[in-house]
Design an enzyme around this catalytic site. Structure first.
Site, PDB file in Angstrom:
ATOM      1  CB  SER A 133      -0.921  -0.033   1.223  1.00  0.00           C
ATOM      2  OG  SER A 133      -1.728   1.118   1.289  1.00  0.00           O
ATOM      3  CE1 TYR A 147      -0.176   4.995  -5.356  1.00  0.00           C
ATOM      4  CE2 TYR A 147       0.117   6.364  -3.406  1.00  0.00           C
ATOM      5  CZ  TYR A 147       0.472   5.264  -4.164  1.00  0.00           C
ATOM      6  OH  TYR A 147       1.464   4.429  -3.725  1.00  0.00           O
ATOM      7  CE  LYS A 151      -0.551   1.551  -3.888  1.00  0.00           C
ATOM      8  NZ  LYS A 151      -0.101   0.193  -4.290  1.00  0.00           N
TER       9      LYS A 151
END
Length: 276
Positions: A133, A147, A151
């Site tokens: 992650s 983004y 994650k």
């Protein structure tokens, strides 16, 4: 001797991890979009390295890579979902197709790999899944909303998956690296074509043309690779592993702030309970 399947093995953390596991005598299925970038690993370790082309957004390719790895080495003991990339944009600036492509790589690709290796792991009642992650999932910097979301989705799946698989002898580790001296902030970082001036002082400061992080990150990928091996081999692997002083410092600050805010608003929060 364990067999690792590592996605995104051409550069950065994936490459460092592939080199580390092969050097210690383990087997490794090393994947990249272009196998030429990992061909030297097969030359150096012809008996224990298998280089395969893989686009994690292609379900058929995912299934074929896992099948070839299992056929060559008898099974995948450790899956490392490392392939991924960054995307910078204010939420309003984000292009829908860009975001779909980002999630296809950073979330749906890892899920497909997880589903592909689990039948073998369940049959053997052993295995470890490592999902890379980012500290961004916790910090949620301006300009990295999509983004961070990709994650955070991967971490959410990891948390539930860990509880589902624990009784079957299979471990799941989510990893939040800070900044590492890799190409992540260079070639592997994309951004929206749209730029809105009103976000110049927030998301705009983190666009590639204004970012000074590349080449100055504090983390050492070689040390990170060794840390991942240590965690994966632990009798009690962590549910969440931070990598880097910057990641630990940032996570601690975020969690302390969240606890303080929960306490500040506790009275209002609990006031919503039904009363007799």
């Amino acid at each position: 001797m364990a067999t690792w399947l590592i996605t995104g093995s051409s550069t950065g953390l994936g490459r460092a991890l592939a080199e580390a596991v092969l050097a210690r005598g383990d087997n490794a299925v090393v994947t990249a979009r272009n196998t030429g970038s990992v061909g030297d690993l097969v030359t150096t370790y012809p008996g224990s390295a298998l280089a395969l082309e893989l686009d994690v957004t292609d379900p058929g390719a995912v299934a074929e890579v896992v099948a070839q790895g299992e056929s060559r080495f008898g099974g995948v003991d450790v899956l490392v979902n490392n392939a991924g990339y960054g995307y910078r944009a204010a939420v309003e600036e984000g292009d829908d197709e860009d975001v779909r492509r980002l999630f296809a790589t950073n979330f749906f690709g890892p899920v497909a790999l997880i589903k592909a290796v689990l039948p073998g792991m369940r049959q053997r009642r052993s295995g470890t899944i490592v999902n890379i992650s980012s500290i961004g999932a916790k910090v949620c910097p301006p300009g990295s909303g999509y983004y961070a979301a990709s994650k955070a989705a991967l971490e959410g799946v990891s948390g539930s998956l860990r509880q589902e698989l624990a009784p079957l002898g299979i471990n799941v580790i989510a990893v939040e690296p800070g900044g590492f001296r890799t190409d992540f902030a260079g070639r592997s970082l994309t951004q929206s074509a749209t730029v809105i001036d009103d976000y110049a002082d927030t998301a705009g400061k983190r666009r590639k043309e204004h970012d000074t992080a590349h080449g100055n990150q504090p983390g050492d990928p070689v040390k990170a690779a060794q840390a991942l091996i240590t965690a994966a081999e632990s009798d009690r692997p962590p549910a969440l592993l931070m990598l880097g002083t910057d990641a630990v410092t940032a996570a601690t600050a975020v969690l302390d702030g969240q606890l303080a805010e929960i306490d500040q608003w506790r009275e209002l929060s609990v006031s919503t309970d039904l009363t007799d």
